[in-house]
Design a protein around this motif. Structure first.
Motif, PDB file in Angstrom:
ATOM      1  N   SER A  18       0.856  -1.250   0.066  1.00 21.67           N
ATOM      2  CA  SER A  18      -0.169  -0.055   0.073  1.00 21.67           C
ATOM      3  C   SER A  18       0.820   1.370   0.056  1.00 21.67           C
ATOM      4  O   SER A  18       0.416   2.335   0.184  1.00 21.67           O
ATOM      5  N   VAL A  19       2.238   1.123  -0.044  1.00 22.59           N
ATOM      6  CA  VAL A  19       3.029   2.244  -0.241  1.00 22.59           C
ATOM      7  C   VAL A  19       3.814   2.353  -1.509  1.00 22.59           C
ATOM      8  O   VAL A  19       3.660   3.285  -2.575  1.00 22.59           O
ATOM      9  N   MET A  20       4.594   1.361  -1.904  1.00 24.64           N
ATOM     10  CA  MET A  20       5.329   1.422  -3.259  1.00 24.64           C
ATOM     11  C   MET A  20       6.250   0.097  -3.261  1.00 24.64           C
ATOM     12  O   MET A  20       6.331  -0.470  -2.199  1.00 24.64           O
ATOM     13  N   ILE A  21       6.772  -0.208  -4.550  1.00 24.00           N
ATOM     14  CA  ILE A  21       7.643  -1.051  -4.644  1.00 24.00           C
ATOM     15  C   ILE A  21       9.237  -0.356  -4.921  1.00 24.00           C
ATOM     16  O   ILE A  21       9.344   0.383  -5.846  1.00 24.00           O
ATOM     17  N   LEU A  22      10.151  -0.882  -3.861  1.00 26.82           N
ATOM     18  CA  LEU A  22      11.591  -0.192  -4.183  1.00 26.82           C
ATOM     19  C   LEU A  22      12.385  -1.176  -5.064  1.00 26.82           C
ATOM     20  O   LEU A  22      12.688  -2.315  -4.911  1.00 26.82           O
ATOM     21  N   LYS A  23      12.606  -0.592  -6.172  1.00 30.00           N
ATOM     22  CA  LYS A  23      13.511  -1.067  -7.236  1.00 30.00           C
ATOM     23  C   LYS A  23      14.791  -0.566  -7.630  1.00 30.00           C
ATOM     24  O   LYS A  23      15.889  -1.050  -7.821  1.00 30.00           O
ATOM     25  N   GLU A  30      12.778   8.300  -3.021  1.00 23.35           N
ATOM     26  CA  GLU A  30      11.005   8.849  -2.825  1.00 23.35           C
ATOM     27  C   GLU A  30      10.697   8.327  -1.536  1.00 23.35           C
ATOM     28  O   GLU A  30       9.937   9.238  -0.910  1.00 23.35           O
ATOM     29  N   LEU A  31      10.983   7.133  -1.314  1.00 25.28           N
ATOM     30  CA  LEU A  31      10.339   6.623   0.226  1.00 25.28           C
ATOM     31  C   LEU A  31      11.076   7.760   1.228  1.00 25.28           C
ATOM     32  O   LEU A  31      10.107   8.272   2.242  1.00 25.28           O
ATOM     33  N   VAL A  32      12.099   7.971   1.217  1.00 25.80           N
ATOM     34  CA  VAL A  32      12.870   8.678   2.477  1.00 25.80           C
ATOM     35  C   VAL A  32      12.364  10.087   2.346  1.00 25.80           C
ATOM     36  O   VAL A  32      11.783  10.526   3.637  1.00 25.80           O
ATOM     37  N   GLU A  33      12.086  10.843   1.342  1.00 32.76           N
ATOM     38  CA  GLU A  33      11.696  12.084   1.105  1.00 32.76           C
ATOM     39  C   GLU A  33      10.503  12.409   1.068  1.00 32.76           C
ATOM     40  O   GLU A  33       9.920  13.414   1.758  1.00 32.76           O
ATOM     41  N   ARG A  34       9.557  11.291   0.493  1.00 38.73           N
ATOM     42  CA  ARG A  34       8.013  11.811   0.643  1.00 38.73           C
ATOM     43  C   ARG A  34       7.113  10.975   1.325  1.00 38.73           C
ATOM     44  O   ARG A  34       5.778  11.283   1.858  1.00 38.73           O
ATOM     45  N   HIS A  35       7.589   9.935   1.903  1.00 39.17           N
ATOM     46  CA  HIS A  35       6.528   8.852   2.519  1.00 39.17           C
ATOM     47  C   HIS A  35       7.082   8.674   4.031  1.00 39.17           C
ATOM     48  O   HIS A  35       6.017   7.864   4.967  1.00 39.17           O
ATOM     49  N   LEU A  36       8.009   8.987   4.576  1.00 37.20           N
ATOM     50  CA  LEU A  36       8.387   8.824   6.018  1.00 37.20           C
ATOM     51  C   LEU A  36       7.343   9.692   6.795  1.00 37.20           C
ATOM     52  O   LEU A  36       7.225  10.900   6.499  1.00 37.20           O
ATOM     53  N   PRO A  37       7.122   9.046   7.765  1.00 39.96           N
ATOM     54  CA  PRO A  37       6.011   9.925   8.685  1.00 39.96           C
ATOM     55  C   PRO A  37       7.219  11.110   9.247  1.00 39.96           C
ATOM     56  O   PRO A  37       8.377  11.092   9.617  1.00 39.96           O
ATOM     57  N   ASP A  38       6.461  12.201   9.772  1.00 43.32           N
ATOM     58  CA  ASP A  38       7.152  13.423  10.360  1.00 43.32           C
ATOM     59  C   ASP A  38       8.077  12.907  11.393  1.00 43.32           C
ATOM     60  O   ASP A  38       7.856  12.155  12.376  1.00 43.32           O
ATOM     61  N   TRP A  46      17.407   6.407  10.222  1.00 45.76           N
ATOM     62  CA  TRP A  46      17.068   6.987   8.817  1.00 45.76           C
ATOM     63  C   TRP A  46      18.264   7.706   8.304  1.00 45.76           C
ATOM     64  O   TRP A  46      18.568   7.915   6.965  1.00 45.76           O
ATOM     65  N   GLN A  47      18.935   8.427   9.053  1.00 41.37           N
ATOM     66  CA  GLN A  47      19.828   9.180   8.596  1.00 41.37           C
ATOM     67  C   GLN A  47      21.183   8.385   7.813  1.00 41.37           C
ATOM     68  O   GLN A  47      21.803   8.883   6.954  1.00 41.37           O
ATOM     69  N   HIS A  48      21.427   7.393   8.812  1.00 44.38           N
ATOM     70  CA  HIS A  48      22.337   6.326   8.079  1.00 44.38           C
ATOM     71  C   HIS A  48      21.796   5.946   6.789  1.00 44.38           C
ATOM     72  O   HIS A  48      22.652   5.749   5.818  1.00 44.38           O
ATOM     73  N   VAL A  49      20.659   5.366   6.637  1.00 42.28           N
ATOM     74  CA  VAL A  49      20.007   4.970   5.203  1.00 42.28           C
ATOM     75  C   VAL A  49      20.234   6.159   4.377  1.00 42.28           C
ATOM     76  O   VAL A  49      20.605   5.743   3.180  1.00 42.28           O
ATOM     77  N   GLU A  50      19.967   7.239   4.455  1.00 44.52           N
ATOM     78  CA  GLU A  50      19.927   8.305   3.839  1.00 44.52           C
ATOM     79  C   GLU A  50      21.518   8.523   3.400  1.00 44.52           C
ATOM     80  O   GLU A  50      21.774   8.821   2.220  1.00 44.52           O
ATOM     81  N   ASN A  51      22.402   8.477   4.290  1.00 44.36           N
ATOM     82  CA  ASN A  51      23.663   8.674   4.046  1.00 44.36           C
ATOM     83  C   ASN A  51      24.291   7.492   3.001  1.00 44.36           C
ATOM     84  O   ASN A  51      24.980   7.698   2.008  1.00 44.36           O
ATOM     85  N   GLN A  52      23.974   6.368   3.390  1.00 47.09           N
ATOM     86  CA  GLN A  52      24.258   5.100   2.392  1.00 47.09           C
ATOM     87  C   GLN A  52      23.496   5.244   0.905  1.00 47.09           C
ATOM     88  O   GLN A  52      24.179   4.974  -0.077  1.00 47.09           O
ATOM     89  N   LEU A  53      22.341   5.863   0.923  1.00 48.75           N
ATOM     90  CA  LEU A  53      21.634   6.083  -0.114  1.00 48.75           C
ATOM     91  C   LEU A  53      22.482   7.052  -1.083  1.00 48.75           C
ATOM     92  O   LEU A  53      22.765   6.648  -2.451  1.00 48.75           O
TER      93      LEU A  53
END
Length: 84
Positions: A18-23, A30-38, A46-53
């Motif tokens: 119900s959110v998206m498929i990450l390919k 998009e998940l990090v910037e638009r779908h993460l709750p406040d 999540w900062q670690h994930v964003e750094n790795q991204l």
């Protein structure tokens, strides 16, 4: 400085029902910037994930170096996700 390549594929697609498929890295972005709750984006996990991204998009690390922490964070957050 090289340009980010957001089209790099993840080692294995991941479906968040119900959110998206990450390919690709673009999907994770998009998940990090638009779908993460406040407030989630400020968490160290999540900062670690964003750094790795960002590092993966620049070719500094392999996409698996993003995929593993991403899956762990999703599990910690109790987000249902299914391999595709």
């Amino acid at each position: 400085m090289s340009r980010p390549n957001w089209s790099r594929p993840l080692p294995r697609p991941l479906k968040i029902p119900s959110v998206m498929i990450l390919k690709t890295l673009a999907d994770v972005r998009e998940l990090v910037e638009r779908h993460l709750p406040d407030g989630h984006r400020q968490r160290s996990t999540w900062q670690h994930v964003e750094n790795q991204l960002n590092a993966a998009a620049l070719g500094k690390v392999e996409t698996i170096d993003l995929a593993l922490p991403l899956r762990l964070v999703l599990q910690l957050e109790r987000v249902p996700c299914l391999p595709q």
